[in-house]
Design a protein around this motif. Structure first.
Motif, PDB file in Angstrom:
ATOM      1  N   VAL A 266       0.858  -1.195   0.000  1.00  0.00           N
ATOM      2  CA  VAL A 266       0.000   0.000   0.000  1.00  0.00           C
ATOM      3  C   VAL A 266       0.887   1.235   0.000  1.00  0.00           C
ATOM      4  N   SER A 267       0.767   2.048  -1.048  1.00  0.00           N
ATOM      5  CA  SER A 267       1.527   3.296  -1.061  1.00  0.00           C
ATOM      6  C   SER A 267       0.828   4.300  -1.966  1.00  0.00           C
ATOM      7  N   LEU A 268       0.796   5.540  -1.503  1.00  0.00           N
ATOM      8  CA  LEU A 268       0.107   6.590  -2.268  1.00  0.00           C
ATOM      9  C   LEU A 268       1.097   7.609  -2.820  1.00  0.00           C
ATOM     10  N   GLY A 269       2.338   7.171  -3.062  1.00  0.00           N
ATOM     11  CA  GLY A 269       3.321   8.028  -3.721  1.00  0.00           C
ATOM     12  C   GLY A 269       3.904   9.093  -2.824  1.00  0.00           C
ATOM     13  N   SER A 270       4.504  10.102  -3.463  1.00  0.00           N
ATOM     14  CA  SER A 270       5.297  11.071  -2.702  1.00  0.00           C
ATOM     15  C   SER A 270       4.557  12.356  -2.364  1.00  0.00           C
ATOM     16  N   LEU A 271       3.355  12.552  -2.911  1.00  0.00           N
ATOM     17  CA  LEU A 271       2.690  13.848  -2.720  1.00  0.00           C
ATOM     18  C   LEU A 271       1.290  13.762  -2.119  1.00  0.00           C
ATOM     19  N   LYS A 327       7.858   4.230   6.724  1.00  0.00           N
ATOM     20  CA  LYS A 327       7.712   5.633   6.300  1.00  0.00           C
ATOM     21  C   LYS A 327       7.983   5.795   4.808  1.00  0.00           C
ATOM     22  N   TRP A 328       8.827   4.962   4.266  1.00  0.00           N
ATOM     23  CA  TRP A 328       9.160   5.027   2.836  1.00  0.00           C
ATOM     24  C   TRP A 328       9.817   3.695   2.490  1.00  0.00           C
ATOM     25  N   ALA A 329       9.413   3.093   1.404  1.00  0.00           N
ATOM     26  CA  ALA A 329       9.908   1.751   1.072  1.00  0.00           C
ATOM     27  C   ALA A 329      10.781   1.793  -0.192  1.00  0.00           C
ATOM     28  N   PRO A 330      11.658   0.805  -0.361  1.00  0.00           N
ATOM     29  CA  PRO A 330      12.356   0.685  -1.649  1.00  0.00           C
ATOM     30  C   PRO A 330      11.366   0.071  -2.651  1.00  0.00           C
ATOM     31  N   GLN A 331      10.511   0.923  -3.204  1.00  0.00           N
ATOM     32  CA  GLN A 331       9.303   0.422  -3.890  1.00  0.00           C
ATOM     33  C   GLN A 331       9.573  -0.565  -5.030  1.00  0.00           C
ATOM     34  N   LYS A 332      10.582  -0.279  -5.837  1.00  0.00           N
ATOM     35  CA  LYS A 332      10.796  -1.173  -6.987  1.00  0.00           C
ATOM     36  C   LYS A 332      11.193  -2.566  -6.515  1.00  0.00           C
ATOM     37  N   THR A 345      -2.709   1.489  -4.822  1.00  0.00           N
ATOM     38  CA  THR A 345      -1.894   2.604  -5.310  1.00  0.00           C
ATOM     39  C   THR A 345      -2.725   3.823  -5.678  1.00  0.00           C
ATOM     40  N   HIS A 346      -2.059   4.986  -5.653  1.00  0.00           N
ATOM     41  CA  HIS A 346      -2.697   6.232  -6.096  1.00  0.00           C
ATOM     42  C   HIS A 346      -2.607   6.376  -7.611  1.00  0.00           C
ATOM     43  N   CYS A 347      -1.927   5.423  -8.262  1.00  0.00           N
ATOM     44  CA  CYS A 347      -1.824   5.381  -9.732  1.00  0.00           C
ATOM     45  C   CYS A 347      -0.996   6.521 -10.306  1.00  0.00           C
ATOM     46  N   GLY A 348       0.025   6.991  -9.596  1.00  0.00           N
ATOM     47  CA  GLY A 348       1.039   7.851 -10.222  1.00  0.00           C
ATOM     48  C   GLY A 348       1.646   7.052 -11.377  1.00  0.00           C
ATOM     49  N   TRP A 349       2.136   7.736 -12.379  1.00  0.00           N
ATOM     50  CA  TRP A 349       2.585   7.002 -13.577  1.00  0.00           C
ATOM     51  C   TRP A 349       3.793   6.116 -13.287  1.00  0.00           C
ATOM     52  N   ASN A 350       4.722   6.591 -12.437  1.00  0.00           N
ATOM     53  CA  ASN A 350       5.876   5.740 -12.124  1.00  0.00           C
ATOM     54  C   ASN A 350       5.427   4.478 -11.420  1.00  0.00           C
ATOM     55  N   SER A 351       4.547   4.636 -10.433  1.00  0.00           N
ATOM     56  CA  SER A 351       4.058   3.462  -9.706  1.00  0.00           C
ATOM     57  C   SER A 351       3.325   2.522 -10.653  1.00  0.00           C
ATOM     58  N   THR A 352       2.550   3.091 -11.557  1.00  0.00           N
ATOM     59  CA  THR A 352       1.794   2.272 -12.517  1.00  0.00           C
ATOM     60  C   THR A 352       2.750   1.424 -13.366  1.00  0.00           C
ATOM     61  N   VAL A 353       3.753   2.086 -13.931  1.00  0.00           N
ATOM     62  CA  VAL A 353       4.690   1.371 -14.812  1.00  0.00           C
ATOM     63  C   VAL A 353       5.489   0.339 -14.016  1.00  0.00           C
ATOM     64  N   GLU A 354       5.923   0.737 -12.812  1.00  0.00           N
ATOM     65  CA  GLU A 354       6.714  -0.187 -11.981  1.00  0.00           C
ATOM     66  C   GLU A 354       5.883  -1.428 -11.635  1.00  0.00           C
ATOM     67  N   SER A 355       4.611  -1.226 -11.343  1.00  0.00           N
ATOM     68  CA  SER A 355       3.751  -2.348 -10.967  1.00  0.00           C
ATOM     69  C   SER A 355       3.535  -3.303 -12.144  1.00  0.00           C
ATOM     70  N   ALA A 369      -5.211  14.842 -11.096  1.00  0.00           N
ATOM     71  CA  ALA A 369      -4.435  14.918 -12.339  1.00  0.00           C
ATOM     72  C   ALA A 369      -4.347  13.567 -13.052  1.00  0.00           C
ATOM     73  N   ASP A 370      -3.131  13.200 -13.467  1.00  0.00           N
ATOM     74  CA  ASP A 370      -2.990  11.996 -14.305  1.00  0.00           C
ATOM     75  C   ASP A 370      -3.418  10.725 -13.576  1.00  0.00           C
ATOM     76  N   GLN A 371      -3.412  10.770 -12.241  1.00  0.00           N
ATOM     77  CA  GLN A 371      -3.793   9.558 -11.493  1.00  0.00           C
ATOM     78  C   GLN A 371      -5.226   9.138 -11.827  1.00  0.00           C
ATOM     79  N   LEU A 372      -6.091  10.138 -12.069  1.00  0.00           N
ATOM     80  CA  LEU A 372      -7.495   9.835 -12.377  1.00  0.00           C
ATOM     81  C   LEU A 372      -7.591   9.110 -13.724  1.00  0.00           C
TER      82      LEU A 372
HETATM   83  C1  UDX Z   1       3.741  12.632  -9.128  1.00  0.00           C
HETATM   84  C2  UDX Z   1       2.291  12.475  -9.523  1.00  0.00           C
HETATM   85  O1  UDX Z   1       1.469  12.336  -8.407  1.00  0.00           O
HETATM   86  C3  UDX Z   1       2.162  11.392 -10.523  1.00  0.00           C
HETATM   87  O2  UDX Z   1       0.809  11.173 -10.792  1.00  0.00           O
HETATM   88  C4  UDX Z   1       2.927  11.784 -11.753  1.00  0.00           C
HETATM   89  O3  UDX Z   1       2.789  10.789 -12.737  1.00  0.00           O
HETATM   90  C5  UDX Z   1       4.384  11.998 -11.410  1.00  0.00           C
HETATM   91  O4  UDX Z   1       4.493  12.915 -10.328  1.00  0.00           O
HETATM   92  P1  UDX Z   1       3.982  10.664  -7.232  1.00  0.00           P
HETATM   93  O5  UDX Z   1       2.651  11.050  -6.717  1.00  0.00           O
HETATM   94  O6  UDX Z   1       5.069  10.664  -6.276  1.00  0.00           O
HETATM   95  O7  UDX Z   1       4.391  11.513  -8.506  1.00  0.00           O
HETATM   96  O8  UDX Z   1       3.769   9.180  -7.845  1.00  0.00           O
HETATM   97  P2  UDX Z   1       4.608   8.246  -8.782  1.00  0.00           P
HETATM   98  O9  UDX Z   1       4.626   8.741 -10.181  1.00  0.00           O
HETATM   99  O10 UDX Z   1       4.042   6.911  -8.602  1.00  0.00           O
HETATM  100  O11 UDX Z   1       6.095   8.298  -8.249  1.00  0.00           O
HETATM  101  C6  UDX Z   1       6.456   7.875  -6.968  1.00  0.00           C
HETATM  102  C7  UDX Z   1       7.850   7.301  -7.003  1.00  0.00           C
HETATM  103  O12 UDX Z   1       8.276   7.166  -5.670  1.00  0.00           O
HETATM  104  C8  UDX Z   1       7.907   5.929  -7.654  1.00  0.00           C
HETATM  105  O13 UDX Z   1       9.035   5.832  -8.499  1.00  0.00           O
HETATM  106  C9  UDX Z   1       8.047   4.975  -6.471  1.00  0.00           C
HETATM  107  O14 UDX Z   1       8.827   3.835  -6.747  1.00  0.00           O
HETATM  108  C10 UDX Z   1       8.729   5.839  -5.439  1.00  0.00           C
HETATM  109  N1  UDX Z   1       8.364   5.414  -4.078  1.00  0.00           N
HETATM  110  C11 UDX Z   1       7.110   5.598  -3.597  1.00  0.00           C
HETATM  111  C12 UDX Z   1       9.326   4.798  -3.305  1.00  0.00           C
HETATM  112  O15 UDX Z   1      10.459   4.601  -3.748  1.00  0.00           O
HETATM  113  N2  UDX Z   1       8.987   4.432  -2.042  1.00  0.00           N
HETATM  114  C13 UDX Z   1       7.767   4.614  -1.510  1.00  0.00           C
HETATM  115  O16 UDX Z   1       7.569   4.261  -0.341  1.00  0.00           O
HETATM  116  C14 UDX Z   1       6.788   5.228  -2.322  1.00  0.00           C
END
Ligand code: UDX
Length: 449
Positions: A266-271, A327-332, A345-355, A369-372
């Motif tokens: 479970v992670s909702l990204g960085s913002l 608090k923060w994981a090595p997500q990949k 996931t919050h569906c940030g594009w990086n998380s989407t592609v990584e998943s 934004a793009d998450q929607l």
């Molecule tokens: C933002 C926007 O919200 C996103 O929609 C847009 O596509 C890019 O900018 P963010 O919300 O942080 O980014 O989401 P995401 O794009 O998923 O990027 C998060 C990154 O942080 C990923 O590369 C993920 O691997 C990394 N991450 C997240 C960690 O390394 N550890 C965590 O615990 C959480």
């Protein structure tokens, strides 16, 4: 073997995790192709130089007091664009006077739109980097052409489909919507980021096979070469260590003790920020699902709280070894771990592609934004995830069980395995990403310096 190309490229990232990471990954890719890479970054959220000894760094004064780790305000983004202008201009001008300078181009994040103005004045070619999906940019461009067609809308229309933006509904319009209206400043900001000035090409962290028709439509609009060379984190020789936050690697040992495909990550990204009510509903949804979970709660991500003080009393003791909060994981690495079977996931594009790259199916809980847009594509088009629309403990519990334990969940898993295989094919010799990268390298090398 590395090719000695001598030419350099300057990268200008946007200083937020989801933007910085793909830009540094692109730097790795280009460096491995023989380019010298200079990263011109803002003073705030600067990359850790020691993690990237192969790059030259240059710090620009962004003129900001600080950069909040929440969704950036448009004022902050405009200020950053304005304040970095003079600095980049002086840096470039000095560089161009240097003997033997072989600057090929500047590659900038589409949000850092000031770069094109500055570079054009000095006749340096610019290439724009899109860190999000083509589907998102396409929907933005369609809406910007006729905003009055979509805004304002009525509450009763929220779930109505928008056929020309399929699979989006009014509810999914990827703007800063307030009371079903769009503020003029948000429209203006999007106009600024979509105006790529005299940029000569665009690079995408996406895959041509995945977004072919949308990329073609966008290319007709922009009339310039596109280079979709994703997934960036798999296309370079090494993945960059680009975390702004400190990773808690102890969760990997905890994952080692879990059964294959059993853990929900479970992670909702960085913002993204949530309120305490959502924290509590999520906590009970996870606990009641009885599935093991690894939950990233970023400090400062619960409105009004320093950390996770609003969790139910004794929550961590109650879930015991079945749940892990960090608090923060090595997500990949987490997504690549065999124990992980799903991603909330919050569906940030990086998380989407990584998943997708690790064939992990998703539960989509987008914010803005793009998450929607990504959430709709994942759940409705690619069908590799289930969308959560009501943040309520029983809904969360049921959705987790559906993903992790049901036949429907198994079908979703099969489809994400297929998607992953297509990405692997795109990266192979003669695959589209591999070929597009070769074309990109030739294109940059041939730019007049
Ligand atoms: C933002 C926007 O919200 C996103 O929609 C847009 O596509 C890019 O900018 P963010 O919300 O942080 O980014 O989401 P995401 O794009 O998923 O990027 C998060 C990154 O942080 C990923 O590369 C993920 O691997 C990394 N991450 C997240 C960690 O390394 N550890 C965590 O615990 C959480």
């Amino acid at each position: 073997m590395e090719v000695e190309r001598k030419q350099s490229v300057i990268l200008v990232p946007c200083p937020y995790q989801g933007h910085l990471t793909p830009m540094l990954q692109l730097g790795n890719i280009l460096h491995s192709q023989g380019f010298s890479v200079i990263v011109a970054h803002t003073r705030h959220n600067a990359p850790n130089y020691t993690n990237h000894p192969q790059f030259v760094f240059h710090s620009m004064d962004d003129g900001l007091q600080r950069i909040d780790m929440s969704f950036p305000s448009v004022e902050t983004l405009y200020s950053m664009n304005e304040n970095c202008k003079v600095h980049l201009r002086n840096y470039l001008a000095a560089m161009m006077e240097e003997e033997g300078n072989e600057l090929a181009c500047i590659i900038y994040d589409s949000v850092m739109f000031f770069v094109d103005d500055v570079a054009t004045q000095l006749r340096v070619p610019t290439v724009v980097l899109y860190t999000f999906s083509a589907a998102f940019l396409h929907s933005i461009i369609m809406i910007l052409q006729q905003p009055e067609k979509y805004f304002p809308f009525e509450d009763s229309q929220l779930m109505d489909p928008l056929p020309e933006l399929h699979p989006l509904r009014y509810k999914d319009l990827p703007f800063y919507v307030v009371n079903n209206k769009i503020p003029e400043w948000d429209l203006e900001f999007h106009r600024a980021t979509c105006d790529i000035g005299s940029s000569v090409a665009a690079i995408w962290n996406t895959m041509q096979d995945l977004e072919d028709s949308t990329l073609l439509r966008l290319q007709e609009h922009y009339k310039m070469p596109f280079f979709p060379i994703g997934p960036f984190h798999k296309m370079g020789p090494l993945d960059s260590l680009s975390s702004i936050f400190e990773e808690d690697n102890s969760c990997l040992e905890w994952l080692d003790k879990q059964a294959p495909n059993s853990v929900l990550y479970v992670s909702l990204g960085s913002l993204a920020m949530i309120n305490d009510k959502e924290l509590i509903e999520t906590a009970w949804g996870l606990a009641n699902s009885e599935q093991p979970f690894l939950w990233v709660i970023r400090p400062g991500s619960i409105s009004g709280f320093q950390y996770a003080e609003a969790l139910p009393d004794g929550y961590e003791e109650m879930v015991g070894e079945r749940g892990r909060i960090v608090k923060w994981a090595p997500q990949k690495q987490v997504l690549a771990h065999p124990a992980v079977g799903g991603f909330y996931t919050h569906c940030g594009w990086n998380s989407t592609v990584e998943s997708i790259c690790e064939q992990v199916p998703m539960i989509c809980r987008p914010f803005i934004a793009d998450q929607l847009v990504n959430a709709r594509y994942l759940s409705q088009i690619y069908k590799v995830g289930f969308e959560i629309e009501v943040i309520e403990r029983t809904v969360i519990e049921k959705t987790i069980r559906k993903l992790m334990l049901s036949e429907e969940g198994e079908n979703v898993k099969k489809r994400v395995v297929d998607m992953k295989q297509n990405i692997v094919a795109a990266m192979e010799i003669d695959g589209t990403s591999h070929k597009n990268l070769k074309d990109l390298v030739d294109f940059i090398s041939a730019l007049p310096s």
